[in-house]
Design a protein around this motif. Structure first.
Motif, short mmCIF file in Angstrom:
data_model
loop_
_atom_site.label_atom_id
_atom_site.label_comp_id
_atom_site.label_asym_id
_atom_site.label_seq_id
_atom_site.Cartn_x
_atom_site.Cartn_y
_atom_site.Cartn_z
N TYR A 39 69.56 82.16 -109.50
CA TYR A 39 70.78 81.47 -109.94
C TYR A 39 72.01 82.18 -109.38
O TYR A 39 72.92 81.55 -108.84
N LEU A 40 72.02 83.50 -109.49
CA LEU A 40 73.14 84.31 -108.99
C LEU A 40 73.33 84.10 -107.49
O LEU A 40 74.46 83.90 -107.01
N ALA A 41 72.22 84.13 -106.72
CA ALA A 41 72.29 83.99 -105.26
C ALA A 41 72.78 82.58 -104.88
O ALA A 41 73.64 82.43 -104.00
N PHE A 42 72.22 81.55 -105.54
CA PHE A 42 72.67 80.19 -105.26
C PHE A 42 74.15 80.01 -105.60
O PHE A 42 74.92 79.45 -104.82
N PHE A 61 72.67 73.00 -114.38
CA PHE A 61 72.53 72.39 -113.05
C PHE A 61 71.40 73.07 -112.28
O PHE A 61 70.59 72.40 -111.63
N PHE A 62 71.35 74.39 -112.37
CA PHE A 62 70.31 75.16 -111.67
C PHE A 62 68.92 74.74 -112.13
O PHE A 62 68.02 74.48 -111.31
N ILE A 63 68.72 74.65 -113.44
CA ILE A 63 67.41 74.28 -113.99
C ILE A 63 67.03 72.86 -113.58
O ILE A 63 65.90 72.58 -113.19
N LYS A 64 68.01 71.96 -113.63
CA LYS A 64 67.74 70.54 -113.35
C LYS A 64 67.45 70.27 -111.88
O LYS A 64 66.61 69.43 -111.54
N ASN A 65 68.12 70.99 -110.98
CA ASN A 65 68.06 70.65 -109.55
C ASN A 65 67.34 71.65 -108.65
O ASN A 65 66.96 71.30 -107.54
N ILE A 66 67.18 72.88 -109.12
CA ILE A 66 66.70 73.92 -108.21
C ILE A 66 65.46 74.65 -108.73
O ILE A 66 64.48 74.81 -107.99
N ALA A 67 65.49 75.12 -109.97
CA ALA A 67 64.43 75.99 -110.50
C ALA A 67 63.04 75.37 -110.37
O ALA A 67 62.84 74.20 -110.68
N ALA A 87 70.44 72.55 -93.85
CA ALA A 87 70.05 72.86 -95.23
C ALA A 87 69.12 74.06 -95.28
O ALA A 87 69.26 74.94 -96.14
N MET A 88 68.16 74.12 -94.36
CA MET A 88 67.20 75.23 -94.36
C MET A 88 67.87 76.55 -93.98
O MET A 88 67.49 77.60 -94.46
N LYS A 89 68.89 76.49 -93.13
CA LYS A 89 69.64 77.70 -92.78
C LYS A 89 70.33 78.25 -94.03
O LYS A 89 70.32 79.46 -94.30
N PHE A 90 70.93 77.35 -94.83
CA PHE A 90 71.56 77.78 -96.08
C PHE A 90 70.53 78.44 -96.99
O PHE A 90 70.77 79.50 -97.57
N LEU A 91 69.35 77.81 -97.12
CA LEU A 91 68.33 78.35 -98.01
C LEU A 91 67.77 79.68 -97.50
O LEU A 91 67.46 80.57 -98.29
N ASP A 92 67.67 79.83 -96.18
CA ASP A 92 67.25 81.12 -95.62
C ASP A 92 68.25 82.22 -95.99
O ASP A 92 67.86 83.34 -96.34
N ASP A 93 69.53 81.89 -95.91
CA ASP A 93 70.58 82.86 -96.29
C ASP A 93 70.48 83.20 -97.77
O ASP A 93 70.66 84.37 -98.17
N ALA A 96 67.57 85.54 -98.37
CA ALA A 96 67.91 86.90 -97.91
C ALA A 96 68.76 87.62 -98.96
O ALA A 96 68.55 88.81 -99.24
N LEU A 97 69.71 86.90 -99.56
CA LEU A 97 70.54 87.49 -100.62
C LEU A 97 69.67 87.82 -101.83
O LEU A 97 69.83 88.89 -102.44
N TYR A 98 68.74 86.93 -102.16
CA TYR A 98 67.83 87.18 -103.29
C TYR A 98 67.02 88.46 -103.05
O TYR A 98 66.88 89.30 -103.94
N ARG A 99 66.49 88.62 -101.82
CA ARG A 99 65.68 89.81 -101.52
C ARG A 99 66.51 91.09 -101.59
O ARG A 99 65.98 92.17 -101.87
N LYS A 100 67.82 90.96 -101.36
CA LYS A 100 68.71 92.11 -101.47
C LYS A 100 68.91 92.51 -102.93
O LYS A 100 69.00 93.68 -103.28
N LEU A 101 68.97 91.50 -103.80
CA LEU A 101 69.19 91.75 -105.23
C LEU A 101 67.93 92.22 -105.95
O LEU A 101 68.00 93.02 -106.89
N ALA A 102 66.77 91.71 -105.51
CA ALA A 102 65.52 91.88 -106.27
C ALA A 102 65.11 93.33 -106.53
O ALA A 102 64.74 93.66 -107.67
N PRO A 103 65.12 94.23 -105.54
CA PRO A 103 64.60 95.58 -105.79
C PRO A 103 65.28 96.30 -106.94
O PRO A 103 64.63 97.10 -107.64
#
Length: 248
Positions: A39-42, A61-67, A87-93, A96-103
């Protein structure tokens, strides 16, 4: 608040699977409470491009459209007018942000180590089955210390169809050489539950983030709060009793 479907009690829901062969797990929201990070990354990247007139998306909105959706489905919901490549370029970005936050911020669902120990102590086959990209899936599994636990990691986008189609779960059963009549699934999203049910398995729903009603309507046999939930252990104990009788 009802956390049971109409046709099953927790005790009876898994007993019919004896002898149990395999347990299959979704990852996001099932192994770890990762939705807040997604949610934060999106929210951050959508703000950057001025989505929704520059107003941040909310959790509803996140739960309804993305989760719980595949990247393709999420892209279709967010950017119906964009071409696929953009659209896929946006999702790739975003990934990448999610993987930065996750650790630093990824947290295991309560009791995860307990259920993983139960599975491994019994020598059961196990797989992770997810709509997340492989890089995300492997990172989350590694952060949670489960790299050696899973015998297979099945990615929705690497199948002909992602969840809610049954393909990822059917592929996992094939890779494990396990029968749907002797396996069950842990899932936290309606699309994932639908996938497990369509693959012929009972699905235990984790009520981590998604509305309980939506999980039950998708076909979960019963819901648990986390892996410490007494309902889960009652069902597993009943399964063990039935297995013990089979061995007599």
């Amino acid at each position: 608040m009802s956390t049971l479907s109409n046709n099953h009690t927790p005790e009876s829901s898994l007993a019919k699977l004896a002898p149990l062969e395999a347990v299959l797990f979704d990852i996001d929201g099932t192994l770890c409470d990762s939705d807040p990070l997604h949610y934060l990354a999106f929210r951050e990247l959508l703000l950057e491009i001025g989505y929704n007139n520059g107003n941040p998306i909310d959790e509803e909105f996140f739960i309804k459209n993305i989760a719980g959706r595949s990247d393709t489905d999420a892209a279709r919901n967010l950017f119906p007018d964009w071409d696929r490549e953009k659209a896929m370029k946006f999702l790739d970005d975003k990934e990448a942000l999610y993987r930065k936050l996750a650790p630093k911020q990824l947290v295991a669902v309560n009791g995860l180590n307990k259920i993983c120990k139960w599975v491994s102590d019994r020598g059961l086959k196990r797989a992770a089955v997810t709509n997340a990209p492989r890089a995300n899936a492997e990172l989350m599994i590694s952060i949670l210390g489960l790299t050696d636990f899973f015998q297979a990691v099945v990615i929705g986008s690497e199948c002909e169809r992602a969840k809610p189609a049954p393909d990822p779960y059917l592929k996992a059963l094939k890779e494990l050489d396990a029968s749907p009549q002797h396996a069950f699934v842990f899932e936290d999203s309606p699309s994932g539950i639908k996938a497990g049910v369509a693959a012929g398995m009972p699905v235990i729903g984790l009520a981590t983030r998604n509305p309980e009603k939506s999980l039950l309507e998708a076909g979960a046999v019963f819901l648990i709060k986390d892996y410490e939930d007494p309902k889960l252990w009652m069902a597993l104990e009943e399964l063990e009793r039935v297995e013990a009788k089979l061995k007599e």
